[in-house]
Design a protein around this motif. Structure first.
Motif, PDB file in Angstrom:
ATOM      1  N   GLU A 152      11.926  -4.276 -14.414  1.00 36.15           N
ATOM      2  CA  GLU A 152      13.228  -4.747 -14.661  1.00 36.15           C
ATOM      3  C   GLU A 152      14.007  -3.534 -15.006  1.00 36.15           C
ATOM      4  O   GLU A 152      15.419  -3.188 -14.562  1.00 36.15           O
ATOM      5  N   THR A 153      13.383  -2.813 -15.878  1.00 41.06           N
ATOM      6  CA  THR A 153      14.190  -1.729 -16.479  1.00 41.06           C
ATOM      7  C   THR A 153      13.594  -0.338 -16.043  1.00 41.06           C
ATOM      8  O   THR A 153      14.122   0.712 -16.101  1.00 41.06           O
ATOM      9  N   ASP A 154      12.394  -0.334 -15.370  1.00 36.29           N
ATOM     10  CA  ASP A 154      11.747   0.978 -14.749  1.00 36.29           C
ATOM     11  C   ASP A 154      11.752   0.826 -13.363  1.00 36.29           C
ATOM     12  O   ASP A 154      11.046   0.082 -12.697  1.00 36.29           O
ATOM     13  N   VAL A 155      12.513   1.541 -12.692  1.00 32.92           N
ATOM     14  CA  VAL A 155      13.048   1.273 -11.416  1.00 32.92           C
ATOM     15  C   VAL A 155      11.989   2.140 -10.309  1.00 32.92           C
ATOM     16  O   VAL A 155      11.979   2.113  -9.330  1.00 32.92           O
ATOM     17  N   ARG A 156      10.937   2.911 -11.239  1.00 33.22           N
ATOM     18  CA  ARG A 156       9.975   3.646 -10.334  1.00 33.22           C
ATOM     19  C   ARG A 156       8.968   2.583 -10.138  1.00 33.22           C
ATOM     20  O   ARG A 156       8.137   2.967  -9.164  1.00 33.22           O
ATOM     21  N   ILE A 157       8.742   1.538 -10.484  1.00 33.92           N
ATOM     22  CA  ILE A 157       7.717   0.552 -10.449  1.00 33.92           C
ATOM     23  C   ILE A 157       7.644  -0.064  -9.097  1.00 33.92           C
ATOM     24  O   ILE A 157       8.616  -0.679  -8.705  1.00 33.92           O
ATOM     25  N   CYS A 158       6.651  -0.068  -8.268  1.00 38.97           N
ATOM     26  CA  CYS A 158       6.308  -0.573  -6.843  1.00 38.97           C
ATOM     27  C   CYS A 158       5.237  -1.495  -7.061  1.00 38.97           C
ATOM     28  O   CYS A 158       4.188  -1.123  -7.711  1.00 38.97           O
ATOM     29  N   GLY A 159       5.274  -2.404  -6.209  1.00 42.36           N
ATOM     30  CA  GLY A 159       4.067  -3.550  -6.022  1.00 42.36           C
ATOM     31  C   GLY A 159       3.462  -3.394  -4.978  1.00 42.36           C
ATOM     32  O   GLY A 159       4.244  -3.448  -3.834  1.00 42.36           O
ATOM     33  N   ILE A 160       2.201  -3.212  -4.547  1.00 43.06           N
ATOM     34  CA  ILE A 160       1.408  -3.054  -3.472  1.00 43.06           C
ATOM     35  C   ILE A 160       0.518  -4.224  -3.273  1.00 43.06           C
ATOM     36  O   ILE A 160      -0.337  -4.150  -4.234  1.00 43.06           O
ATOM     37  N   THR A 161       0.408  -4.922  -2.049  1.00 49.74           N
ATOM     38  CA  THR A 161      -0.688  -5.743  -1.704  1.00 49.74           C
ATOM     39  C   THR A 161      -1.086  -5.417  -0.480  1.00 49.74           C
ATOM     40  O   THR A 161      -0.432  -4.885   0.498  1.00 49.74           O
TER      41      THR A 161
ATOM     42  N   VAL B 219       1.099  -4.586   3.193  1.00 47.67           N
ATOM     43  CA  VAL B 219       0.891  -3.700   4.232  1.00 47.67           C
ATOM     44  C   VAL B 219      -0.077  -4.529   5.233  1.00 47.67           C
ATOM     45  O   VAL B 219      -0.464  -3.563   6.373  1.00 47.67           O
ATOM     46  N   GLY B 220      -0.532  -5.607   5.320  1.00 47.36           N
ATOM     47  CA  GLY B 220      -1.543  -6.307   5.970  1.00 47.36           C
ATOM     48  C   GLY B 220      -2.986  -6.018   5.418  1.00 47.36           C
ATOM     49  O   GLY B 220      -3.079  -5.553   4.343  1.00 47.36           O
ATOM     50  N   ILE B 221      -4.029  -6.453   5.898  1.00 48.38           N
ATOM     51  CA  ILE B 221      -5.491  -6.178   5.523  1.00 48.38           C
ATOM     52  C   ILE B 221      -5.749  -4.824   5.755  1.00 48.38           C
ATOM     53  O   ILE B 221      -6.379  -4.394   6.687  1.00 48.38           O
ATOM     54  N   ALA B 222      -5.073  -3.769   4.920  1.00 51.84           N
ATOM     55  CA  ALA B 222      -5.353  -2.331   5.223  1.00 51.84           C
ATOM     56  C   ALA B 222      -5.228  -1.702   3.939  1.00 51.84           C
ATOM     57  O   ALA B 222      -4.372  -0.991   3.540  1.00 51.84           O
ATOM     58  N   GLU B 223      -6.311  -2.050   3.206  1.00 45.96           N
ATOM     59  CA  GLU B 223      -6.590  -1.394   1.928  1.00 45.96           C
ATOM     60  C   GLU B 223      -6.447   0.077   1.772  1.00 45.96           C
ATOM     61  O   GLU B 223      -5.693   0.804   0.800  1.00 45.96           O
ATOM     62  N   GLN B 224      -7.116   0.666   2.963  1.00 45.32           N
ATOM     63  CA  GLN B 224      -7.058   2.087   3.085  1.00 45.32           C
ATOM     64  C   GLN B 224      -5.730   2.730   3.007  1.00 45.32           C
ATOM     65  O   GLN B 224      -5.225   3.762   2.353  1.00 45.32           O
TER      66      GLN B 224
END
Ligand code: TPP
Length: 622
Positions: free
Chosen positions: A327-336, A359-364
């Motif tokens: 909410e306060t830190d705009v640098r934070i992104c979430g990836i799954t 990103v789909g089933i694409a961990e790498q």
């Protein structure tokens, strides 16, 4: 349902009888999964497809390779495993995934996505070298097709010209709705006028395709011609060197059997694009295929879970905290990587859709992309199951750690995972992450400390891995520390004069219980929460080890390369030579069952830890 030993029985059935059998199988799957939990929606969608494959091909001579393997329940029911199936995913029953040890009809043991085309190509090449004549069939979902290994395999198989059949089981779903440009392309094929016309009017055309009686090349030419005329002209798979056939309705047994027979006769790589419905035949699963992908035991009438989910999972705790911080830190992104629900990232997606990436089933790729984001100044959080992070070993080491980039890994399902079994155990992460320079490796003992570690992670300017099991216990006020968590600092929870147990994550609880038991037997055991596996709190390690005669290390990780080995090697280097006991996962794969059964197999329960320590203590006194 009736017991079916092999597909010879099926081959004698009419299409009407096969359709009736499909309904019996559905009822059996729903009944069993409602009792034991498991992968429901994918299996309901694959009932007819599996019947068709068993009808047309000859197992075990022909090799049927399932991608992931979570959709193989019908296959198990058609290969003499009805009784084991009724105890699905328990110690006494069959695994939820294909297992070569269960049946010679399981051509390959799977569990992780996007492997089937590569494995099948390997089998096809083996057949060619050995001058065999059998068929090799890979069954791959559209979700699995988001994984990079599939493209490496298609690229190789397409140029090889080897006889190989890839069945693309397209239900437009991964666990959640499928993502990515290729998924859009498949949707285009499914929605094209050609396919809709095909669904409406092809019946007669399909039935004109010759089945027997023509020389093979003649058949193929005619079949290609007829199929081309009635199926779609695909650009993507054809460009890769595959003969594309489809889309075709996978639930239509009559049509599918005809097309499969044609694909079987083809002398080059074929991709058959089959459209199925995830959850078919059970209304709650048809309506919410994502919620019925993997389920706990449920009531069949309502679809509601039998166990009340009263606590948040650890993943939900972690993702709730990063959602708040974002909410306060705009640098934070979430990836799954296709696991927004399982990892708790769904919440982040709802609040910060512009900073959420599935990103789909694409961990790498997920991890490499996080490296790029961190280079640019963002603070990516990659939420991923421990077992699937293994796919990203190389980018974590070479790009994230070598550049010491501030990427945080939220590693869910760490430790023993229970019913998913050997392919899904999260027991290697401590070993492979803690040997990477610059990496901080942490394991909170409970949900409260997990939140505190997330708060710490945003202040840390380095790669950091936080690993936790699914369930979010709070150990309670009795052992709540008030001190802030600092990188590399452990916590002495209980003092002891005879033995010191250094425990990691969920094992802290077991160590405390063991210490109480030991006290009752006259052995004074202390417990340290070794919450940082790297860097270790070497001061506290030395101080505590010097006070006692026996040290023990407890972790839900492989003993090889794990926390205990590292800590005891340090003590050796410092010339502290205590008697030592190691509690962890032995050097073999732990099969399906409950977490408690698996802990027992590894000697990790509190009573086992206590009695092993007591036994050693006694021998030391002799
Ligand atoms: C490497 C890896 N990452 C994540 C998963 C978790 N997972 C299991 S099934 C699945 C979705 C598969 O979708 P699809 O291939 O389309 O099969 P469907 O369930 O739709 O039949 C995912 C993401 C996995 N098994 N392997």
């Amino acid at each position: 349902m009736r017991e079916i030993r092999d597909s010879a029985e099926l081959k004698r059935m009419s299409v009407r009888e096969l359709n009736a059998l499909a309904e019996e199988i559905r009822a059996e799957i729903i009944e069993t999964v409602s009792e034991h939990g498991g992968h429901l929606a994918s299996n309901l969608g694959a009932v007819e497809l599996t019947l068709e494959l068993h009808y047309v091909f000859d197992l075990p001579e022909d090799k049927l390779v399932f991608d992931v393997g979570h959709q193989a329940y019908t296959h198990k029911l058609l290969t003499g495993r009805l009784q084991g199936f009724r105890k699905l995913r328990t110690r006494e029953g069959v695994s939820g995934f294909p297992q070569c040890v269960e049946s010679d009809c399981d051509a390959f043991t799977a569990g992780h996505a996007s492997t089937a085309i590569s494995a099948a190509l390997g089998m096809a090449r083996t057949r060619d070298i050995m001058q065999g004549n059998h068929h090799v069939i890979a069954v791959v979902g559209d979700g699995a097709l988001t994984g990079g290994m599939c493209y490496e395999a298609l690229n190789d198989a397409g140029q090889s010209g080897t006889r190989l059949i890839v069945i693309l089981n397209d239900n437009a779903m991964s666990i959640s709705k499928n993502v990515g440009a290729l998924s859009r392309y498949l949707t285009g094929l499914r929605q094209s006028r050609g396919y809709r016309a095909f669904k409406r009017g092809t019946r007669n055309m399909l039935e004109r395709i010759p089945v027997v009686g023509l020389p093979i090349f003649n058949v193929i030419d005619r079949v290609k011609g007829s199929i081309k005329a009635l199926l779609l002209d695909d650009k993507f798979f054809s460009a890769l060197g595959f003969e594309y056939m489809g889309p075709i309705d996978g639930h239509n047994l009559r049509h599918m059997i005809r097309i499969l027979k044609r694909a079987r006769d083809y002398q080059a790589p074929v991709l058959l694009h089959v459209v199925t419905q995830k959850g078919k035949g059970y209304t709650p699963a048809e309506d919410h295929p994502d919620q019925f992908h993997g389920v706990v035991p449920f009531f069949i009438e309502s679809g509601e879970a039998k166990e009340e989910p009263d606590v948040q999972t650890n993943g939900e705790v972690a993702c709730q905290r990063i959602t708040e911080l974002a909410e306060t830190d705009v640098r934070i992104c979430g990836i799954t990587a296709a696991m927004a629900d399982g990892t708790g990232m769904e919440l982040f997606k709802q609040h910060h859709p512009d900073r959420f990436f599935d990103v789909g089933i694409a961990e790498q790729h997920a991890v490499e992309m996080a490296a790029g984001m961190a280079f640019g100044g963002l603070r990516p959080y990659v939420a991923v199951y421990s077992t699937f992070l293994e796919r990203a070993y190389d980018p974590i080491l070479v790009d994230i750690c070598r550049n010491s980039l501030p990427v945080t890994f939220l590693i869910d399902r760490a430790g023993l995972v229970g019913r998913d079994g050997d392919t899904h155990q999260g027991v290697f992460d401590l070993s492979y992450l803690s040997m990477m320079p610059n990496m901080i490796v942490a394991a909170p003992r409970d949900a409260r400390d997990l939140r505190r570690m997330i708060d710490l992670s945003i202040l840390v300017d380095r790669p950091m891995a936080i690993r936790y099991p699914k369930d979010g216990d709070d150990l309670g006020p009795g052992i709540r520390s008030q001190r802030p968590i600092r990188v590399g600092e452990w916590e002495l929870l209980l003092n002891g004069t005879d033995v010191m147990i250094f425990a990691v994550g969920r094992m802290v609880q077991n160590a405390l219980q063991a210490a109480v038991e030991l006290m009752g037997h006259g052995v004074s055991a202390g417990v340290v929460d070794a919450r940082f596996i790297k860097p270790m709190d070497t001061d506290l390690l030395l101080e505590c080890a010097r006070k006692v005669k026996l040290v023990a290390f407890a972790e839900e990780n492989a003993l090889r390369g794990g926390f205990g080995e590292g800590a005891s090697a340090f003590l050796q280097r410092e010339h502290v030579h205590n008697e030592t006991l190691f509690f962890g996962v032995p050097d073999f794969f732990i099969r399906h069952g409950s977490v408690l059964e698996q802990q027992r197999e590894c000697g990790l329960t509190a009573p086992q830890i206590a009695s092993a320590i007591e036994a050693r203590w006694k021998t030391m006194a002799e």
